[in-house]
Write a protein that holds these residues in place. Structure first.
Motif, PDB file in Angstrom:
ATOM      1  N   TRP A   1      51.043  48.155 -20.740  1.00 58.70           N
ATOM      2  CA  TRP A   1      49.686  47.703 -20.432  1.00 58.70           C
ATOM      3  C   TRP A   1      49.498  46.333 -21.079  1.00 58.70           C
ATOM      4  N   ASN A   2      48.919  45.385 -20.348  1.00 60.97           N
ATOM      5  CA  ASN A   2      48.689  44.047 -20.882  1.00 60.97           C
ATOM      6  C   ASN A   2      47.494  43.408 -20.199  1.00 60.97           C
ATOM      7  N   THR A   3      46.980  42.340 -20.821  1.00 58.94           N
ATOM      8  CA  THR A   3      45.911  41.550 -20.214  1.00 58.94           C
ATOM      9  C   THR A   3      46.241  40.068 -20.378  1.00 58.94           C
ATOM     10  N   ALA A   4      45.572  39.241 -19.593  1.00 63.47           N
ATOM     11  CA  ALA A   4      45.756  37.793 -19.656  1.00 63.47           C
ATOM     12  C   ALA A   4      44.483  37.107 -19.194  1.00 63.47           C
ATOM     13  N   LEU A   5      44.311  35.881 -19.638  1.00 66.46           N
ATOM     14  CA  LEU A   5      43.292  34.996 -19.074  1.00 66.46           C
ATOM     15  C   LEU A   5      44.003  33.827 -18.414  1.00 66.46           C
ATOM     16  N   ARG A   6      43.644  33.575 -17.163  1.00 71.39           N
ATOM     17  CA  ARG A   6      44.145  32.390 -16.465  1.00 71.39           C
ATOM     18  C   ARG A   6      42.995  31.431 -16.244  1.00 71.39           C
TER      19      ARG A   6
ATOM     20  N   VAL B   1      37.865  30.831 -14.613  1.00 71.13           N
ATOM     21  CA  VAL B   1      38.484  31.728 -15.591  1.00 71.13           C
ATOM     22  C   VAL B   1      38.606  33.113 -14.972  1.00 71.13           C
ATOM     23  N   ARG B   2      39.822  33.675 -15.027  1.00 71.67           N
ATOM     24  CA  ARG B   2      40.060  34.999 -14.456  1.00 71.67           C
ATOM     25  C   ARG B   2      40.734  35.902 -15.482  1.00 71.67           C
TER      26      ARG B   2
ATOM     27  N   MET C   1      33.885  38.901 -17.589  1.00 74.57           N
ATOM     28  CA  MET C   1      33.227  39.820 -18.514  1.00 74.57           C
ATOM     29  C   MET C   1      32.950  41.164 -17.843  1.00 74.57           C
ATOM     30  N   SER C   2      32.485  41.115 -16.613  1.00 71.74           N
ATOM     31  CA  SER C   2      32.217  42.361 -15.889  1.00 71.74           C
ATOM     32  C   SER C   2      33.490  43.177 -15.752  1.00 71.74           C
ATOM     33  N   ARG C   3      34.592  42.493 -15.485  1.00 75.05           N
ATOM     34  CA  ARG C   3      35.845  43.228 -15.330  1.00 75.05           C
ATOM     35  C   ARG C   3      36.311  43.799 -16.666  1.00 75.05           C
ATOM     36  N   ALA C   4      36.188  43.045 -17.744  1.00 77.43           N
ATOM     37  CA  ALA C   4      36.595  43.548 -19.055  1.00 77.43           C
ATOM     38  C   ALA C   4      35.787  44.781 -19.433  1.00 77.43           C
ATOM     39  N   ARG C   5      34.492  44.725 -19.160  1.00 77.08           N
ATOM     40  CA  ARG C   5      33.612  45.841 -19.495  1.00 77.08           C
ATOM     41  C   ARG C   5      33.965  47.075 -18.657  1.00 77.08           C
TER      42      ARG C   5
END
Length: 471
Positions: free
Chosen positions: A228-233, A39-40, A423-427
């Motif tokens: 600005w956007n985010t995604a989970l791959r 998961v990224r 999670m570390s990156r989101a934080r």
């Protein structure tokens, strides 16, 4: 008496004509869970430095292109906006809609055995007024294009939609020149404009192949290409859930056989060890709201709750954030200031009114510092004192239309330990946005866009609760 009877019959027709099939019967409000290891978190962000120079860093569509190239059996895309409407050259802007079109056409030529299905929203033809050059090229290349049947969705603004069904819908839609295209160049028919006013959408942003799944807030819309956007791959898991959820839209849009075909191609997919606990959920429509409320209600004192949201107005969710703050959770909210929309200035509704409620209740809030683009992120991060965390993101704004079975929406919820890379990156991402670290100006204080207008508070309430707004 005859006139009275006719009026009563007409009134009953208007009142009953908005009764559409329940979302659950259509296969919407889906919830599925599985285990995922790979998961990224992917991020697109735009900012200015101290000199006012704009910078853009993007990952999401590079990853989508990679997924297209890697696919060996099938590609299913469900993307809301794919067009060139409103595009004007500027720093960082690029023709994302044409780029993904060209990539899929090239894939068909290089690997014609790969089944490609593209589900989209009629907004890309301005509801029948335009022949989309992108989708025409895809169909000519052999991509199966499915236009979502929005009439099957619930009426979010029945005061208008029920009248439309009786007086306008029977005449259909089509090209015309009566009105200026509200989305870009050209002119559209009055019938298409009237259909647009139903404010319905298949708002999902999802790509699934035989190898990967990606859920995002990003549209391949050229004028939106610096948002600005985010995604989970997710690689190697989640595809079966996605195909099941997307089969609902294929089914009620007249393409049931495509859903069956894709699931046959995928077969058993990548079997998940049943002893592994589910840590990935695919949620659509109302199930997203249920998950948000569950995450906020279960957060204990000391839990960290970070929200970055494009539109925020759903009343039960607003109250849940306030309750979490009062319970002792460490809540932070970053909202788009609702000031920019493709060269037009917006009035701040509904975010500034929802933000006012949060701030009055003691919730720390900052506004995204945008410069023509939008902070289009829809991401919630909840970290508990025991160092477990959940990251929820995707297409859904936190509004009535997005969370209450009106629009088609799709989010992923990923649960893991707080030291997981995603999670570390989101934080770290939220911390940097909040504090304007690394010489990047991302946010401003609440006072910059504070709005205490009673009139706009009433307007925000009216639009949210009647559905007579676009959010």
């Amino acid at each position: 008496m005859r006139i009275l009877v006719l009026l009563m019959i007409g009134s009953m027709g208007i009142l009953l004509s908005g009764c559409t099939t329940g979302p659950e019967k259509l296969g919407l409000a889906y919830s599925g869970a599985t285990h995922a290891d790979n998961v990224r978190l992917l991020v697109d962000e735009t900012w200015v430095d101290a000199n006012g120079t704009r910078f853009v860093e993007q990952e999401i569509f590079d990853s989508v292109f990679e997924m297209i190239d890697e696919a060996e059996a099938f590609i299913l895309l469900d993307l809301f906006l794919l067009n060139e409407f409103g595009y004007e050259p500027g720093p960082g802007l690029w023709h994302s809609s044409q780029a993904i079109t060209d990539r899929l056409v090239a894939k068909r030529k290089a690997n014609p055995q790969v089944e490609i299905v593209f589900i989209t929203d009629p907004v890309n033809s301005v509801y029948g007024s335009f022949d989309s050059p992108q989708f025409r090229a895809l169909e000519q290349a052999g991509v199966k294009v499915v236009w979502t049947d929005l009439d099957r969705l619930r009426d979010s603004n029945p005061l208008y939609s029920k009248v439309w069904r009786v007086l306008v819908k029977p005449f259909g839609v089509g090209p015309g020149t009566t009105l200026k295209n509200p989305m870009g160049e050209g002119r559209i028919s009055l019938r298409s404009f009237c259909k647009m006013l139903n404010f319905k959408a298949n708002h999902r942003k999802l790509v699934v192949t035989d190898k990967s799944l990606l859920v995002t807030s990003a549209n391949p819309h050229s004028a939106s290409s610096v948002h600005w956007n985010t995604a989970l791959r997710i690689d190697g898991a989640g595809q079966s859930m996605a195909l099941e959820a997307e089969s609902a839209i294929l089914g009620f849009s007249g393409a049931h056989e495509l859903g069956v075909r894709l699931r046959e191609i995928h077969g058993a997919g990548n079997p998940v060890d049943p002893s592994l606990p589910p840590n990935l959920e695919l949620l659509t429509e109302r199930k997203i709201k249920e998950k948000v409320l569950e995450l906020l209600a279960s957060a204990e004192p000391g839990a960290r709750i970070d929200l970055a949201m494009f539109y925020f107005s759903e009343e039960a969710v607003v109250r849940a954030f306030i309750k979490a703050q009062k319970r002792g959770c460490q809540v932070r909210v970053m909202l788009d200031p609702s000031k920019d929309a493709f060269g037009r200035t917006k009035n701040g509704v509904p975010n500034r009114q929802s933000g006012r409620k949060l701030v009055q209740a003691g919730v720390p809030l900052r506004w995204a510092e945008t410069h023509g683009e939008q902070s289009h992120v829809k991401m919630l991060y909840v970290e508990h004192p025991d160092q477990t965390a959940t990251l929820l993101l995707g297409s859904s704004n936190f509004t009535r239309r997005n969370l209450s079975n009106f629009n088609c929406e799709a989010d992923l919820a990923f649960a893991a330990s707080a030291d997981h890379a995603a999670m570390s990156r989101a934080r770290a991402l939220f911390d940097r946005w909040w504090s304007n670290g690394d010489n990047r100006n991302h946010t401003v204080e609440y006072a910059v866009f504070e709005d205490n207008s009673l009139w706009r508070r009433g307007l925000a309430w009216w639009k949210e609760n009647t559905g007579m707004g676009t959010f």
